[in-house]
Design a protein around this motif. Structure first.
Motif, PDB file in Angstrom:
ATOM      1  N   LYS A  95      14.218  31.086  -7.401  1.00  0.00           N
ATOM      2  CA  LYS A  95      15.064  30.068  -6.774  1.00  0.00           C
ATOM      3  C   LYS A  95      15.451  28.986  -7.777  1.00  0.00           C
ATOM      4  O   LYS A  95      16.577  28.494  -7.774  1.00  0.00           O
ATOM      5  N   THR A  96      14.510  28.636  -8.639  1.00  0.00           N
ATOM      6  CA  THR A  96      14.798  27.617  -9.654  1.00  0.00           C
ATOM      7  C   THR A  96      15.860  28.089 -10.641  1.00  0.00           C
ATOM      8  O   THR A  96      16.732  27.314 -11.062  1.00  0.00           O
ATOM      9  N   ASN A  97      15.823  29.374 -10.994  1.00  0.00           N
ATOM     10  CA  ASN A  97      16.739  29.926 -11.992  1.00  0.00           C
ATOM     11  C   ASN A  97      17.927  30.670 -11.374  1.00  0.00           C
ATOM     12  O   ASN A  97      18.692  31.313 -12.097  1.00  0.00           O
ATOM     13  N   GLN A  98      18.041  30.571 -10.023  1.00  0.00           N
ATOM     14  CA  GLN A  98      19.156  31.213  -9.307  1.00  0.00           C
ATOM     15  C   GLN A  98      19.253  32.708  -9.635  1.00  0.00           C
ATOM     16  O   GLN A  98      20.292  33.226 -10.035  1.00  0.00           O
ATOM     17  N   LEU A  99      18.123  33.384  -9.458  1.00  0.00           N
ATOM     18  CA  LEU A  99      18.039  34.827  -9.704  1.00  0.00           C
ATOM     19  C   LEU A  99      17.723  35.552  -8.399  1.00  0.00           C
ATOM     20  O   LEU A  99      17.311  34.922  -7.418  1.00  0.00           O
ATOM     21  N   PRO A 100      17.901  36.866  -8.378  1.00  0.00           N
ATOM     22  CA  PRO A 100      17.558  37.626  -7.162  1.00  0.00           C
ATOM     23  C   PRO A 100      16.111  37.407  -6.760  1.00  0.00           C
ATOM     24  O   PRO A 100      15.217  37.405  -7.618  1.00  0.00           O
ATOM     25  N   GLY A 101      15.892  37.222  -5.472  1.00  0.00           N
ATOM     26  CA  GLY A 101      14.541  36.997  -4.976  1.00  0.00           C
ATOM     27  C   GLY A 101      13.742  38.285  -4.884  1.00  0.00           C
ATOM     28  O   GLY A 101      14.217  39.368  -5.210  1.00  0.00           O
ATOM     29  N   PRO A 102      12.491  38.188  -4.400  1.00  0.00           N
ATOM     30  CA  PRO A 102      11.631  39.376  -4.333  1.00  0.00           C
ATOM     31  C   PRO A 102      12.186  40.479  -3.438  1.00  0.00           C
ATOM     32  O   PRO A 102      12.049  41.655  -3.736  1.00  0.00           O
ATOM     33  N   GLN A 103      12.844  40.094  -2.329  1.00  0.00           N
ATOM     34  CA  GLN A 103      13.403  41.107  -1.430  1.00  0.00           C
ATOM     35  C   GLN A 103      14.501  41.898  -2.115  1.00  0.00           C
ATOM     36  O   GLN A 103      14.618  43.113  -1.934  1.00  0.00           O
ATOM     37  N   ALA A 104      15.324  41.207  -2.908  1.00  0.00           N
ATOM     38  CA  ALA A 104      16.404  41.894  -3.626  1.00  0.00           C
ATOM     39  C   ALA A 104      15.841  42.869  -4.651  1.00  0.00           C
ATOM     40  O   ALA A 104      16.367  43.981  -4.833  1.00  0.00           O
ATOM     41  N   LEU A 105      14.746  42.482  -5.323  1.00  0.00           N
ATOM     42  CA  LEU A 105      14.124  43.378  -6.292  1.00  0.00           C
ATOM     43  C   LEU A 105      13.587  44.630  -5.617  1.00  0.00           C
ATOM     44  O   LEU A 105      13.820  45.751  -6.074  1.00  0.00           O
TER      45      LEU A 105
ATOM     46  N   ASP B 132      17.842  43.108 -14.473  1.00  0.00           N
ATOM     47  CA  ASP B 132      17.799  42.060 -15.502  1.00  0.00           C
ATOM     48  C   ASP B 132      16.791  40.968 -15.133  1.00  0.00           C
ATOM     49  O   ASP B 132      16.035  40.475 -15.982  1.00  0.00           O
ATOM     50  N   ALA B 133      16.793  40.581 -13.856  1.00  0.00           N
ATOM     51  CA  ALA B 133      15.858  39.552 -13.399  1.00  0.00           C
ATOM     52  C   ALA B 133      14.420  40.049 -13.524  1.00  0.00           C
ATOM     53  O   ALA B 133      13.518  39.303 -13.933  1.00  0.00           O
ATOM     54  N   TYR B 134      14.200  41.327 -13.182  1.00  0.00           N
ATOM     55  CA  TYR B 134      12.862  41.916 -13.291  1.00  0.00           C
ATOM     56  C   TYR B 134      12.385  41.946 -14.749  1.00  0.00           C
ATOM     57  O   TYR B 134      11.248  41.578 -15.054  1.00  0.00           O
ATOM     58  N   GLU B 135      13.290  42.325 -15.665  1.00  0.00           N
ATOM     59  CA  GLU B 135      12.941  42.393 -17.075  1.00  0.00           C
ATOM     60  C   GLU B 135      12.634  40.997 -17.630  1.00  0.00           C
ATOM     61  O   GLU B 135      11.690  40.806 -18.405  1.00  0.00           O
ATOM     62  N   ARG B 136      13.408  40.021 -17.207  1.00  0.00           N
ATOM     63  CA  ARG B 136      13.187  38.644 -17.659  1.00  0.00           C
ATOM     64  C   ARG B 136      11.842  38.116 -17.164  1.00  0.00           C
ATOM     65  O   ARG B 136      11.109  37.446 -17.902  1.00  0.00           O
ATOM     66  N   ALA B 137      11.511  38.443 -15.891  1.00  0.00           N
ATOM     67  CA  ALA B 137      10.220  38.001 -15.344  1.00  0.00           C
ATOM     68  C   ALA B 137       9.058  38.656 -16.083  1.00  0.00           C
ATOM     69  O   ALA B 137       8.020  38.025 -16.324  1.00  0.00           O
ATOM     70  N   GLN B 138       9.226  39.921 -16.448  1.00  0.00           N
ATOM     71  CA  GLN B 138       8.172  40.608 -17.196  1.00  0.00           C
ATOM     72  C   GLN B 138       7.940  39.965 -18.557  1.00  0.00           C
ATOM     73  O   GLN B 138       6.804  39.785 -18.998  1.00  0.00           O
ATOM     74  N   LYS B 139       9.040  39.612 -19.234  1.00  0.00           N
ATOM     75  CA  LYS B 139       8.917  39.006 -20.558  1.00  0.00           C
ATOM     76  C   LYS B 139       8.268  37.624 -20.490  1.00  0.00           C
ATOM     77  O   LYS B 139       7.475  37.248 -21.346  1.00  0.00           O
ATOM     78  N   GLU B 140       8.604  36.851 -19.453  1.00  0.00           N
ATOM     79  CA  GLU B 140       8.088  35.481 -19.345  1.00  0.00           C
ATOM     80  C   GLU B 140       6.653  35.427 -18.841  1.00  0.00           C
ATOM     81  O   GLU B 140       5.859  34.599 -19.270  1.00  0.00           O
TER      82      GLU B 140
END
Length: 424
Positions: free
Chosen positions: A226-236, A204-212
């Motif tokens: 970090k600002t949006n309290q989402l999984p960081g790059p390592q988690a992705l 979900d975080a990856y899809e949101r980043a792609q859209k934005e």
């Protein structure tokens, strides 16, 4: 053996304070108490609940415990340091010691021992480079979001022409990023440990980043997550099992394809695959050595770090370096050395076969040599004798013999024969 109470231990230390000179040491007390009815050092430390003699003296109320070996009290050492700061600002050890001897003040060794927490002169008298390193970290704290990592700092430092983290650690005398940040007074620093995210949350975080953003760099995504309290790059990278370039290619069509591919993977099947991997993906010792040998071949030697290897292993589905160390029960350097030696043995065996074929192709009989040089037999014999080119081996007897020539000698002879005497 008599058992002493804590009260008797305190009385013994106070009595020793009266009998001995100021700043008496542990050895002075042992010598003083020898042959007398006083508790020993170990008994005193046990009864007073401490592991150090100086702390035992402090608990007993013996006030000379803080004096240094050269006779100065803590207040005198502090006063000397403040006086040196007022007079010099920054001063080298050598210059300070010369000044301290003239003014009968504590030495540089005493100042470092009693005033510096890291036992370094640089901490007491910070020069311009030391201040530059500290200021650089504090400026990064303002520019970067909370909980920034070593990777985030190095990217920021390259952009702003600031000292790299390795340079700062070497100058401040630290070994980890945590120690360096703490020494710079960065209180907001916390170790970045990402856990608890599921595959769906990462997707979900990856899809949101792609859209934005479409394409986004790793550092910019880290700040945004970090600002949006989402999984960081390592988690992705961990949950989606892709590299950053694969997740965010610069082509829009490629980004849409990979998102569709990830969405097509059923959540349950993904969880099942992760459980199956954790349950069954156990590497043997032989597989670990095989992976290291492949890495040696890939990197063309053993000059690669554990982190470099881990990145390669992740892309090629090989065991991590921690797994290898666990399976082999050896140091990283020993594992690489053994794998490198085995790789060389295999390489030398193949080289022997290749060299054998190469050597066979460089040997010519006399008839083959004449054809190779493209001249008559008479011309060949004439110029071979003239230039000292002889067969390196003659096989057979006088009546029937085979002369063998080396290709390098024939190349040399070819240049010596005039063009007019060669066959066209």
């Amino acid at each position: 053996m008599k058992k002493y109470t804590s009260k008797e231990c305190i009385e013994a230390l106070k009595l020793a304070e009266k009998d001995l000179s100021d700043n008496f040491t542990i050895f002075d007390y042992i010598k003083w108490a020898d042959g007398k009815d006083y508790p020993g050092i170990d008994t005193i430390k046990t009864r007073l609940g401490t592991s150090k003699f100086t702390e035992a003296l402090k608990k007993a109320g013996v006030n000379n415990y803080h004096k240094t070996r050269d006779g100065f009290s803590y207040q005198e050492v502090l006063g000397a340091y403040e006086r040196a700061r007022e007079e010099f600002g920054y001063v080298t050890k050598k210059k300070y010691d010369e000044w301290a001897r003239v003014n009968n003040l504590p030495s540089s060794f005493t100042l470092v021992k009693y005033l510096s927490t890291s036992h370094t002169w640089k901490e007491l008298f910070q020069d311009d480079k030391y201040k530059h390193c500290i200021d650089s970290l504090k400026l990064a704290e303002k520019d970067l979001p909370d909980n920034f990592t070593a990777y985030d700092y190095d990217v920021w430092a390259r952009r702003h022409n600031k000292p790299r983290l390795d340079t700062i650690k070497a100058y401040l005398g630290t070994s980890t990023f945590e120690e360096t940040a703490e020494k710079a007074g960065i209180n907001s620093f916390r170790k970045n440990v990402e856990k608890g995210y599921t595959y769906e949350q990462a997707l979900d975080a990856y899809e949101r980043a792609q859209k934005e953003f479409g394409y986004i760099s790793r550092l910019r995504y880290s700040e945004w997550a970090k600002t949006n309290q989402l999984p960081g790059p390592q988690a992705l990278l961990k949950h989606l099992n892709c590299t950053w370039k694969e997740l965010f290619p610069k082509s829009k069509e490629q980004r849409e394809n990979i998102l569709a591919h990830l969405r097509a993977s059923d959540k349950k099947s993904q969880q099942h695959a992760e459980k199956k991997y954790k349950k069954y993906k156990k590497y043997s010792e032989a597989e670990c050595y095989s992976a290291i040998k492949e890495a040696v071949q890939h990197f063309k030697g053993v000059n690669f770090s554990p982190s470099t290897y881990d990145n390669w292993a992740l892309e090629n589905e090989k065991p991590a370096h921690i797994t290898i160390l666990s399976r082999t029960a050896k140091k990283w350097s020993e594992v690489k050395e053994q794998a490198f030696n085995e790789y060389l043995d295999e390489l030398s065996g193949n080289a022997f076969i290749n060299n054998k074929n190469e050597i066979a192709n460089k040997i010519y009989t006399q008839n083959e040599a004449i054809e190779y040089i493209k001249c008559s037999k008479l011309t060949f014999v004439k110029y071979a004798e003239k230039n000292g080119v002889q067969p390196f081996k003659v096989v057979g007897g006088k009546k029937a013999s085979i002369k063998l020539y080396w290709q390098d000698d024939l190349d040399f002879l070819y240049d010596k024969i005039p063009r007019r005497e060669r066959k066209r």
